[in-house]
Design a protein around this motif. Structure first.
Motif, mmCIF file in Angstrom:
data_model
loop_
_atom_site.group_PDB
_atom_site.id
_atom_site.type_symbol
_atom_site.label_atom_id
_atom_site.label_comp_id
_atom_site.label_asym_id
_atom_site.label_seq_id
_atom_site.Cartn_x
_atom_site.Cartn_y
_atom_site.Cartn_z
ATOM 1 N N VAL A 1 -2.301 24.611 25.177
ATOM 2 C CA VAL A 1 -1.438 23.450 25.409
ATOM 3 C C VAL A 1 -2.082 22.433 26.335
ATOM 4 O O VAL A 1 -2.763 22.772 27.291
ATOM 5 C CB VAL A 1 -0.060 23.818 26.026
ATOM 6 N N SER A 2 -1.817 21.166 26.027
ATOM 7 C CA SER A 2 -2.157 20.066 26.934
ATOM 8 C C SER A 2 -1.118 20.009 28.041
ATOM 9 O O SER A 2 -0.069 20.637 27.947
ATOM 10 C CB SER A 2 -2.083 18.729 26.199
ATOM 11 N N ALA A 3 -1.385 19.176 29.016
ATOM 12 C CA ALA A 3 -0.373 18.889 30.026
ATOM 13 C C ALA A 3 0.759 18.116 29.355
ATOM 14 O O ALA A 3 0.553 17.429 28.350
ATOM 15 C CB ALA A 3 -0.984 18.038 31.121
ATOM 16 N N LEU A 4 1.968 18.207 29.891
ATOM 17 C CA LEU A 4 3.076 17.405 29.390
ATOM 18 C C LEU A 4 2.654 15.931 29.415
ATOM 19 O O LEU A 4 1.982 15.503 30.365
ATOM 20 C CB LEU A 4 4.311 17.585 30.284
ATOM 21 N N VAL B 1 1.437 13.591 32.509
ATOM 22 C CA VAL B 1 1.209 14.322 33.764
ATOM 23 C C VAL B 1 -0.223 14.144 34.276
ATOM 24 O O VAL B 1 -0.451 13.935 35.477
ATOM 25 C CB VAL B 1 1.565 15.819 33.598
ATOM 26 N N THR B 2 -1.195 14.200 33.365
ATOM 27 C CA THR B 2 -2.581 14.059 33.833
ATOM 28 C C THR B 2 -2.777 12.707 34.527
ATOM 29 O O THR B 2 -3.395 12.624 35.594
ATOM 30 C CB THR B 2 -3.574 14.226 32.664
ATOM 31 N N ASN B 3 -2.223 11.661 33.930
ATOM 32 C CA ASN B 3 -2.342 10.346 34.577
ATOM 33 C C ASN B 3 -1.670 10.326 35.940
ATOM 34 O O ASN B 3 -2.180 9.735 36.889
ATOM 35 C CB ASN B 3 -1.716 9.250 33.703
ATOM 36 N N GLY C 1 -2.192 20.088 35.655
ATOM 37 C CA GLY C 1 -1.281 19.678 34.580
ATOM 38 C C GLY C 1 -1.222 20.733 33.487
ATOM 39 O O GLY C 1 -0.146 21.119 33.021
ATOM 40 N N GLU C 2 -2.399 21.231 33.087
ATOM 41 C CA GLU C 2 -2.460 22.246 32.027
ATOM 42 C C GLU C 2 -2.082 23.621 32.563
ATOM 43 O O GLU C 2 -1.577 24.458 31.822
ATOM 44 C CB GLU C 2 -3.860 22.283 31.417
ATOM 45 N N LYS C 3 -2.323 23.854 33.855
ATOM 46 C CA LYS C 3 -1.898 25.155 34.407
ATOM 47 C C LYS C 3 -0.379 25.256 34.325
ATOM 48 O O LYS C 3 0.183 26.266 33.909
ATOM 49 C CB LYS C 3 -2.373 25.307 35.854
ATOM 50 N N GLY D 1 -5.267 23.878 28.022
ATOM 51 C CA GLY D 1 -6.492 23.235 27.541
ATOM 52 C C GLY D 1 -7.185 22.499 28.683
ATOM 53 O O GLY D 1 -6.735 22.557 29.838
ATOM 54 N N PHE D 2 -8.325 21.869 28.373
ATOM 55 C CA PHE D 2 -8.895 20.840 29.256
ATOM 56 C C PHE D 2 -9.722 21.357 30.435
ATOM 57 O O PHE D 2 -10.564 20.649 30.938
ATOM 58 C CB PHE D 2 -7.747 19.949 29.751
ATOM 59 N N PHE D 3 -9.497 22.589 30.903
ATOM 60 C CA PHE D 3 -10.250 22.997 32.093
ATOM 61 C C PHE D 3 -10.879 24.382 31.916
ATOM 62 O O PHE D 3 -10.514 25.155 31.032
ATOM 63 C CB PHE D 3 -9.369 22.985 33.347
ATOM 64 N N GLY E 1 -13.408 16.628 30.311
ATOM 65 C CA GLY E 1 -13.289 15.217 29.928
ATOM 66 C C GLY E 1 -11.889 14.932 29.425
ATOM 67 O O GLY E 1 -11.230 15.814 28.876
ATOM 68 N N ARG E 2 -11.437 13.676 29.587
ATOM 69 C CA ARG E 2 -10.075 13.326 29.153
ATOM 70 C C ARG E 2 -9.898 13.645 27.673
ATOM 71 O O ARG E 2 -10.807 13.462 26.873
ATOM 72 C CB ARG E 2 -9.792 11.840 29.429
ATOM 73 N N GLY E 3 -8.731 14.124 27.356
ATOM 74 C CA GLY E 3 -8.480 14.542 25.972
ATOM 75 C C GLY E 3 -9.106 15.889 25.651
ATOM 76 O O GLY E 3 -9.176 16.300 24.495
ATOM 77 N N GLY E 4 -9.545 16.593 26.696
ATOM 78 C CA GLY E 4 -10.358 17.792 26.489
ATOM 79 C C GLY E 4 -9.640 19.029 25.972
ATOM 80 O O GLY E 4 -10.283 20.042 25.723
ATOM 81 N N SER E 5 -8.339 18.954 25.770
ATOM 82 C CA SER E 5 -7.655 20.146 25.256
ATOM 83 C C SER E 5 -8.069 20.464 23.816
ATOM 84 O O SER E 5 -8.090 21.622 23.415
ATOM 85 C CB SER E 5 -6.140 19.977 25.328
ATOM 86 N N ASP E 6 -8.410 19.431 23.064
ATOM 87 C CA ASP E 6 -8.920 19.684 21.709
ATOM 88 C C ASP E 6 -10.231 20.467 21.799
ATOM 89 O O ASP E 6 -10.513 21.339 20.974
ATOM 90 C CB ASP E 6 -9.195 18.364 20.975
ATOM 91 N N TYR E 7 -11.023 20.086 22.789
ATOM 92 C CA TYR E 7 -12.298 20.766 23.015
ATOM 93 C C TYR E 7 -12.040 22.250 23.296
ATOM 94 O O TYR E 7 -12.674 23.129 22.721
ATOM 95 C CB TYR E 7 -12.986 20.099 24.214
HETATM 96 N N1 ASP Z 1 -4.273 16.432 29.725
HETATM 97 C C1 ASP Z 1 -5.619 15.993 29.495
HETATM 98 C C2 ASP Z 1 -5.662 14.490 29.327
HETATM 99 O O1 ASP Z 1 -4.622 13.848 29.344
HETATM 100 C C3 ASP Z 1 -6.274 16.704 28.371
HETATM 101 C C4 ASP Z 1 -5.598 16.564 27.038
HETATM 102 O O2 ASP Z 1 -4.456 16.160 26.939
HETATM 103 O O3 ASP Z 1 -6.242 16.878 26.028
HETATM 104 O O4 ASP Z 1 -6.713 13.927 29.213
#
Ligand code: ASP
Ligand code: MG
Length: 455
Positions: free
Chosen positions: A36-39, A42-44, A126-128, A192-194, A206-212
């Motif tokens: 899961v990504s952060a809600l 939340v990351t912002n 956020g992801e934790k 995800g992400f970390f 990196g931002r968006g890293g949950s896909d990674y």
């Molecule tokens: N929460 C992180 C972000 O906003 C990672 C992700 O959503 O994939 O960049």
């Protein structure tokens, strides 16, 4: 095993989270691992909190953290129910994480600056939190979710903010921690992400890293499929905000998807799916709000069909036309031109040449004056600013039933400044004034995709 990854909008509130859990429940026989990504948002907020703390505004930073905590608690109350031991242990775990952020923010406020390392520690929270929340709320569907700390699985280098996975160690960890749970029919849930560097520091991908993370875990665990659940019906034939008639792409190759991503298609970043592609694992992009839609399948090969997949638009382009009689029959002239671009560290995207002229597109327009001066010392230079590239992406796109002709025809009187056909055959690009780009995009979409359903 399959990987099911939910983006931030798919877990943004209790309603979405409930849908996400139902999606997992429907796939329990496929032995899922959930990422899961952060809600959403939340990351912002965590990035803002770190910045506020560094600026000495600890109280405001703390207020953001409290609101993040309340948001998670509220979803927990709604989906887990009140007053159970289970709820208590959930709340305790949430508080452990949020009080950790507060400690770090206090430190940042004292030092007056936020290092990349500290920033990673903060944004990973956020992801934790979202993964703890998800694993607990899965109970509502009598799913046995087990929370697995991604730091114990994903091993990375120590490039904070943009870390890369170390796959051998990650694979070993995945086998040790995920496989036994899956065999027991438990459903591992990870943020995800970390991950964690070999020296033990929290890192982010990196931002968006949950896909990674989804691709890394899928590759490490030998998944049959990686599902990326988001809030659109898959990758689209065009940005639907610009062309409402855009429709989902059923199947696309990795290289076509990467080509689209370069043009800013937001759905998937090519780097983030590379581990899955290397391991030959198909990826499917699906819509949490419309789970029965087939979505987009991304595979190494793509569908057997050739032809157009999608149209993409990139704005803010300049075209540099370089003309010189010296080019006639001469050699080394192109090298001389490109040396100027290299010296100014400007990367060139599209190139067309004729006997006496070269036209290139660049997207860094801050160096234009310097480039012009240097090029003008040995050629005539003409620059067109405020241009856009429209790329038609697809395998052997130009070889297909006069698609190129149809693309140009559909533009009617809209002027074109440059045309380029990628040698890979994956990309046919038209450069035109930015002011006509949206109109051109709509017409091309109509000409190629809407009239050509039978293609
Ligand atoms: N929460 C992180 C972000 O906003 C990672 C992700 O959503 O994939 O960049
Ligand atoms: Mg995302």
């Amino acid at each position: 095993m399959i990987v099911i990854k939910f983006g931030g909008t798919s877990v943004m509130d209790a309603k979405q989270m409930r849908r996400a859990i139902e999606i997992v429940a429907d796939r329990r026989e496929s032995r899922p691992v959930v990422i899961v990504s952060a809600l959403a948002g939340v990351t912002n907020q965590l990035v803002d909190a770190a910045r506020l703390a560094a600026g000495g505004d600890f109280d405001q930073a703390q207020a953001l953290v409290s609101s993040i905590q309340q948001r998670h608690e509220a979803i927990g109350f709604e989906l887990i129910g009140q007053k159970t031991d289970f709820l208590e242990s959930f709340l305790a775990l949430l508080r452990k994480h949020t009080s950790q952020i507060s400690d770090i923010l206090r430190g940042i406020a004292l030092v007056g600056e936020v290092s990349l390392r500290a920033n990673d520690k903060i944004v990973a929270i956020g992801e934790k939190l979202s993964s703890v929340l998800f694993s607990y709320t899965m109970r509502m569907k009598t799913l046995t979710g087990v929370h697995i700390d991604s730091e114990n699985v994903i091993v990375t280098d120590d490039r904070f903010g943009e870390a890369s996975p170390l796959m051998d160690q990650t694979r070993t960890n995945a086998r040790a921690l995920l496989t036994p749970e899956i065999e027991r029919r438990h459903i591992p849930v990870m943020g995800g992400f970390f991950g964690r560097s070999r020296s033990g520091a929290t890192t982010t991908l990196g931002r968006g890293g949950s896909d990674y993370t989804a691709a890394i875990v899928g590759a490490a665990g030998g998944a049959e499929e990686i599902q990326i659940w988001t809030d659109v019906d898959g990758m689209m034939t065009c940005d639907p905000r610009l062309v409402p008639e855009a429709r989902p792409i059923g199947e696309i190759s990795y290289r076509e998807a990467a080509e689209l991503a370069w043009f800013g298609a937001k759905v998937l970043h090519p780097k983030t799916i590379a581990p899955a592609v290397d391991a030959g694992i198909p990826i499917r992009v699906l819509n949490t709000r419309n789970p029965s839609a087939p979505g987009t399948r991304i595979t190494a090969e793509g569908s057997s069909g050739k032809g157009p997949r999608a149209l993409a638009l990139k704005r803010g382009i300049a075209v540099v036309h370089v003309t010189s009689n010296q080019m006639l029959g001469a050699h080394g002239f192109l090298a001389r031109i490109f040396e100027v671009f290299a010296r100014h560290e400007v990367s060139v995207d599209l190139v067309t040449t004729s006997e006496i002229s070269v036209s290139v597109t660049i997207d860094r327009t801050d160096r234009i004056d310097a480039l012009r001066n240097d090029l003008a010392s040995f050629s005539n230079v003409e620059i067109e600013r405020d241009q856009a590239i429209i790329a038609l992406v697809g395998r052997d796109v130009i070889g297909q039933r006069s698609i190129g002709a149809r693309a140009i025809e559909s533009l009617e009187e809209i002027p074109i400044s440059m045309l380029s056909i990628g040698s890979s055959g994956l990309n046919f690009s038209i450069v035109l004034p930015e002011s006509s780009a949206e109109e051109a995009l709509r017409r091309m979409h109509a000409g190629i995709f809407e009239e050509a359903r039978a293609l």
